[in-house]
Design an enzyme around this catalytic site. Structure first.
Site, PDB file in Angstrom:
ATOM      1  N   HIS A  98       0.832  -0.977   0.070  1.00  0.00           N
ATOM      2  CA  HIS A  98      -0.208  -0.054  -0.003  1.00  0.00           C
ATOM      3  C   HIS A  98       0.892   1.274  -0.093  1.00  0.00           C
ATOM      4  CE1 HIS A  98      -2.689  -2.914   2.280  1.00  0.00           C
ATOM      5  NE2 HIS A  98      -3.500  -2.628   1.268  1.00  0.00           N
ATOM      6  N   GLN A 124      -8.362  -6.476 -11.064  1.00  0.00           N
ATOM      7  CA  GLN A 124      -9.070  -5.607 -10.657  1.00  0.00           C
ATOM      8  C   GLN A 124      -8.717  -4.419 -11.278  1.00  0.00           C
ATOM      9  OE1 GLN A 124      -9.764  -4.487  -6.406  1.00  0.00           O
ATOM     10  NE2 GLN A 124      -7.743  -3.240  -6.528  1.00  0.00           N
ATOM     11  N   MET A 143       3.201  -9.262  -0.694  1.00  0.00           N
ATOM     12  CA  MET A 143       2.508  -8.703   0.487  1.00  0.00           C
ATOM     13  C   MET A 143       0.829  -8.648   0.083  1.00  0.00           C
ATOM     14  SD  MET A 143       5.002  -5.877   1.727  1.00  0.00           S
ATOM     15  CE  MET A 143       6.627  -6.288   2.163  1.00  0.00           C
TER      16      MET A 143
HETATM   17  P1  AMP Z   1      -6.467  -3.704  -0.373  1.00  0.00           P
HETATM   18  O1  AMP Z   1      -6.375  -2.728   0.730  1.00  0.00           O
HETATM   19  O2  AMP Z   1      -5.897  -5.138  -0.655  1.00  0.00           O
HETATM   20  O3  AMP Z   1      -7.568  -3.524  -1.204  1.00  0.00           O
HETATM   21  O4  AMP Z   1      -5.310  -3.130  -1.525  1.00  0.00           O
HETATM   22  C1  AMP Z   1      -5.210  -1.455  -1.806  1.00  0.00           C
HETATM   23  C2  AMP Z   1      -4.386  -1.243  -2.871  1.00  0.00           C
HETATM   24  O5  AMP Z   1      -3.204  -1.865  -2.721  1.00  0.00           O
HETATM   25  C3  AMP Z   1      -4.849  -2.176  -4.240  1.00  0.00           C
HETATM   26  O6  AMP Z   1      -4.756  -1.380  -5.544  1.00  0.00           O
HETATM   27  C4  AMP Z   1      -4.055  -3.324  -4.183  1.00  0.00           C
HETATM   28  O7  AMP Z   1      -3.598  -3.906  -5.737  1.00  0.00           O
HETATM   29  C5  AMP Z   1      -2.606  -2.655  -3.558  1.00  0.00           C
HETATM   30  N1  AMP Z   1      -1.761  -3.701  -3.261  1.00  0.00           N
HETATM   31  C6  AMP Z   1      -2.085  -4.579  -2.415  1.00  0.00           C
HETATM   32  N2  AMP Z   1      -1.085  -5.470  -2.057  1.00  0.00           N
HETATM   33  C7  AMP Z   1      -0.001  -4.961  -2.746  1.00  0.00           C
HETATM   34  C8  AMP Z   1       1.320  -5.356  -2.881  1.00  0.00           C
HETATM   35  N3  AMP Z   1       1.897  -6.537  -2.532  1.00  0.00           N
HETATM   36  N4  AMP Z   1       2.139  -4.787  -4.064  1.00  0.00           N
HETATM   37  C9  AMP Z   1       1.559  -3.683  -4.625  1.00  0.00           C
HETATM   38  N5  AMP Z   1       0.246  -3.127  -4.419  1.00  0.00           N
HETATM   39  C10 AMP Z   1      -0.647  -3.814  -3.441  1.00  0.00           C
END
Ligand code: AMP
Length: 286
Positions: free
Chosen positions: A37, A153, A184
């Site tokens: 994030h 997504q 992650m």
């Molecule tokens: P989430 O809180 O899981 O909905 O993720 C919020 C944003 O963070 C989304 O755009 C995810 O794709 C991105 N995200 C989650 N994990 C990672 C990661 N390991 N590397 C890069 N972006 C991430």
């Protein structure tokens, strides 16, 4: 950092931030923040004058049997992280604020929403696109930052933006990994030590596919077989899907001639994890 819980406050804060033709970046999240994030926040900082981050565990993107109730929540820690990153606006609404009673309007990207994760998680992408459309209307960002980790997504959102003429640039940032390669994810917190080790099968399968690809293999069925072999050695990990698809249409590809997405989803215990890699036949790793 201004913390807003209502749409009204957020609109006002974003309007102020935009004064003088400033560029506003939005990073939508569900909280339980990690370096993945924060990489999006840093990209937004680098490319925009003001950064807004949303923390909202969006109920409409969880199926009835999924982990909405136990999804990790760590608001105080998240707030500290975001403060340190120099975020300007944190929008952390309640579910009632986002979904007032009686709401009947949905945003659906037909034909993409039922592919990959959308096939295994019916209604998931409809929940994602509806909440992201709302966030775009509330924050009115110039750019919005998403992770390649959720490749399907990203495809669905890019398509929504195109089809509904949202005036926002979609920036997709690389996957951030743990030192041993595990992508992650807030859901990694569910894994016990044994499951944490087994979870590496996702990354290993993709590395094997990449290796074969760099060795010259271009046939998707062959590459898929290689990934399956890796999972066969870890029978406690249940594959949900392994797909080799066009990164925009999410349609299966037979022969790799253009940048192609290899995406996997698997259950480690009861935890569903995803990972992916893009194979680029024109050289260059992605
Ligand atoms: P989430 O809180 O899981 O909905 O993720 C919020 C944003 O963070 C989304 O755009 C995810 O794709 C991105 N995200 C989650 N994990 C990672 C990661 N390991 N590397 C890069 N972006 C991430």
């Amino acid at each position: 950092m201004k913390i807003c819980t209502t749409i009204r406050e957020t609109r006002a804060a974003c309007r102020d931030a935009r004064q003088g033709n400033k560029r506003v970046g939005l990073v939508p999240t569900m909280g339980a923040l990690h370096e993945g994030h924060l990489s999006l926040v840093r990209a937004a900082r680098a490319q925009c004058d003001a950064v807004a981050v949303s923390i909202f565990v969006n109920p409409t993107q969880f199926g009835p049997q999924e982990d909405l109730a136990r999804y990790p929540r760590s608001f105080e820690l998240d707030r500290e992280f975001l403060e340190k990153e120099g975020v300007d606006i944190l929008f952390a609404p309640s579910a009632e604020e986002i979904y007032p009673k009686g709401e009947i309007t949905w945003v659906t990207v037909e034909g993409l929403s039922d592919k990959l994760d959308g096939r295994s998680r019916p209604g998931h992408f409809r929940g994602v696109t509806t909440v992201v459309a709302k966030l775009f209307n509330i924050v009115e960002p110039d750019a919005a930052f998403f992770g390649q980790k959720d490749a399907a997504q990203a495809a669905v959102i890019r398509r929504m933006v195109r089809d509904l003429n949202f005036s926002v640039e979609i920036v997709v940032c690389p996957i951030v990994r743990e030192p041993d390669g595990l992508a992650m994810s807030s859901r990694n917190a569910y894994l016990n030590p044994e499951e944490r080790r087994r979870a590496l099968a996702l990354r290993s399968s993709l590395l094997r596919v990449e290796q074969e690809f760099h060795g010259g293999e271009r046939n998707a069925a062959q590459l898929m077989a290689v990934a399956k072999e890796v999972f066969a050695r870890e029978p406690q990990v249940r594959v949900d899907y392994i797909e080799i698809v066009n990164p925009d249409t999410l349609d299966p590809v037979q022969q790799i001639a253009e940048p192609t997405l290899v995406a996997v989803a698997a259950y480690v215990g009861t935890t569903r994890l995803i990972d992916n890699v893009v194979l680029n036949p024109n050289g260059g790793k992605s």
